[in-house]
Design a protein around this motif. Sequence first.
Motif, short mmCIF file in Angstrom:
data_model
loop_
_atom_site.label_atom_id
_atom_site.label_comp_id
_atom_site.label_asym_id
_atom_site.label_seq_id
_atom_site.Cartn_x
_atom_site.Cartn_y
_atom_site.Cartn_z
N ASN A 3 0.85 -1.20 0.00
CA ASN A 3 0.00 0.00 0.00
C ASN A 3 0.88 1.25 0.00
O ASN A 3 2.10 1.19 0.12
N ASP A 4 0.25 2.40 -0.14
CA ASP A 4 0.99 3.66 -0.30
C ASP A 4 1.83 4.01 0.92
O ASP A 4 2.93 4.55 0.79
N ASN A 5 1.34 3.71 2.13
CA ASN A 5 2.11 4.01 3.34
C ASN A 5 3.39 3.18 3.42
O ASN A 5 4.43 3.68 3.82
N GLU A 6 3.29 1.90 3.05
CA GLU A 6 4.47 1.04 3.07
C GLU A 6 5.49 1.49 2.03
O GLU A 6 6.69 1.52 2.30
N ILE A 7 5.01 1.87 0.86
CA ILE A 7 5.92 2.35 -0.19
C ILE A 7 6.58 3.65 0.25
O ILE A 7 7.78 3.85 0.05
N LYS A 8 5.81 4.53 0.88
CA LYS A 8 6.39 5.79 1.38
C LYS A 8 7.45 5.52 2.44
O LYS A 8 8.52 6.14 2.44
N GLU A 9 7.19 4.58 3.33
CA GLU A 9 8.15 4.22 4.37
C GLU A 9 9.42 3.61 3.77
O GLU A 9 10.54 3.93 4.20
N ILE A 10 9.26 2.76 2.76
CA ILE A 10 10.42 2.16 2.09
C ILE A 10 11.23 3.23 1.37
O ILE A 10 12.46 3.23 1.39
N ARG A 11 10.54 4.18 0.73
CA ARG A 11 11.24 5.28 0.06
C ARG A 11 12.04 6.12 1.06
O ARG A 11 13.18 6.48 0.80
N GLN A 12 11.43 6.44 2.19
CA GLN A 12 12.14 7.19 3.22
C GLN A 12 13.37 6.43 3.69
O GLN A 12 14.44 7.02 3.88
N PHE A 13 13.20 5.13 3.91
CA PHE A 13 14.33 4.29 4.31
C PHE A 13 15.44 4.35 3.27
O PHE A 13 16.62 4.51 3.62
N ALA A 14 15.08 4.25 2.00
CA ALA A 14 16.09 4.27 0.93
C ALA A 14 16.81 5.61 0.88
O ALA A 14 18.03 5.65 0.70
N TRP A 15 16.08 6.71 1.02
CA TRP A 15 16.73 8.02 1.00
C TRP A 15 17.66 8.20 2.19
O TRP A 15 18.76 8.74 2.06
N ILE A 16 17.23 7.75 3.35
CA ILE A 16 18.08 7.84 4.54
C ILE A 16 19.33 6.98 4.37
O ILE A 16 20.45 7.41 4.70
N MET A 17 19.16 5.77 3.86
CA MET A 17 20.32 4.89 3.66
C MET A 17 21.28 5.50 2.63
O MET A 17 22.50 5.46 2.81
N ALA A 18 20.74 6.06 1.56
CA ALA A 18 21.60 6.69 0.55
C ALA A 18 22.40 7.83 1.17
O ALA A 18 23.61 7.96 0.95
N GLY A 19 21.73 8.65 1.97
CA GLY A 19 22.42 9.76 2.62
C GLY A 19 23.46 9.31 3.63
O GLY A 19 24.57 9.84 3.69
N MET A 20 23.12 8.30 4.43
CA MET A 20 24.05 7.82 5.45
C MET A 20 25.27 7.15 4.84
O MET A 20 26.39 7.31 5.32
N ALA A 46 23.81 5.79 -4.90
CA ALA A 46 23.02 6.02 -6.11
C ALA A 46 22.04 4.87 -6.35
O ALA A 46 20.91 5.10 -6.79
N ALA A 47 22.46 3.65 -6.04
CA ALA A 47 21.56 2.50 -6.21
C ALA A 47 20.36 2.62 -5.28
O ALA A 47 19.21 2.37 -5.69
N PHE A 48 20.60 3.00 -4.02
CA PHE A 48 19.48 3.21 -3.09
C PHE A 48 18.56 4.32 -3.60
O PHE A 48 17.34 4.17 -3.59
N ALA A 49 19.14 5.42 -4.05
CA ALA A 49 18.33 6.56 -4.49
C ALA A 49 17.51 6.22 -5.73
O ALA A 49 16.32 6.53 -5.81
N LEU A 50 18.14 5.59 -6.72
CA LEU A 50 17.42 5.23 -7.95
C LEU A 50 16.33 4.20 -7.69
O LEU A 50 15.24 4.28 -8.26
N THR A 51 16.64 3.24 -6.83
CA THR A 51 15.63 2.24 -6.50
C THR A 51 14.46 2.89 -5.77
O THR A 51 13.31 2.51 -5.99
N ALA A 52 14.75 3.85 -4.90
CA ALA A 52 13.67 4.56 -4.19
C ALA A 52 12.78 5.31 -5.17
O ALA A 52 11.57 5.38 -4.99
N LEU A 53 13.38 5.87 -6.20
CA LEU A 53 12.60 6.63 -7.18
C LEU A 53 11.80 5.73 -8.11
O LEU A 53 10.63 6.00 -8.39
N LEU A 54 12.42 4.66 -8.60
CA LEU A 54 11.81 3.87 -9.66
C LEU A 54 10.98 2.69 -9.16
O LEU A 54 9.83 2.53 -9.56
N VAL A 55 11.58 1.82 -8.33
CA VAL A 55 10.88 0.61 -7.87
C VAL A 55 11.17 0.37 -6.38
O VAL A 55 11.97 -0.49 -6.02
#
Length: 129
Positions: A3-20, A46-55
């Motif tokens: 669902n949208d909340n889970e996808i949003k949470e996964i995206r946030q996780f990916a952005w945080i991991m990319a930054g860290m 970059a892999a975390f960021a692109l994956t967060a954006l695309l899939v």
Amino acid sequence: MKNDNEIKEIRQFAWIMAGMVLVFFALLLPWLWHWAFSWTPYIISAAFALTALLVPQVLAPVHKAWLKFAEVLGAINSKILLFVVFYLVLTPMGFVAKLSGFDPMKKKHKVESYYIKREKNINNMENPF
């Protein structure tokens, strides 16, 4: 399908991991320990960021594993912190108070009553008792 909340949470996780990964492995650790330059942290970030954006659904198992790891680490850290605070801070303070004769509850006084009489000030609304 997530669902949208889970996808949003996964995206946030990916952005945080990319930054860290960027902050720690590309900037901080090489600067502190004088490591040679490497493209690896930039590629992983970059892999975390692109994956967060695309899939972002692809990162669901990684996110779930990270949450399990964080849960275990939190259980361990809380016990370590409680141990450190109790045995390295509170216990020595108690020994010092005991040796110095500090009696905050005034239990050693032989009195008829422990009631402390106060002057009543009806006009004082900040401290009415």
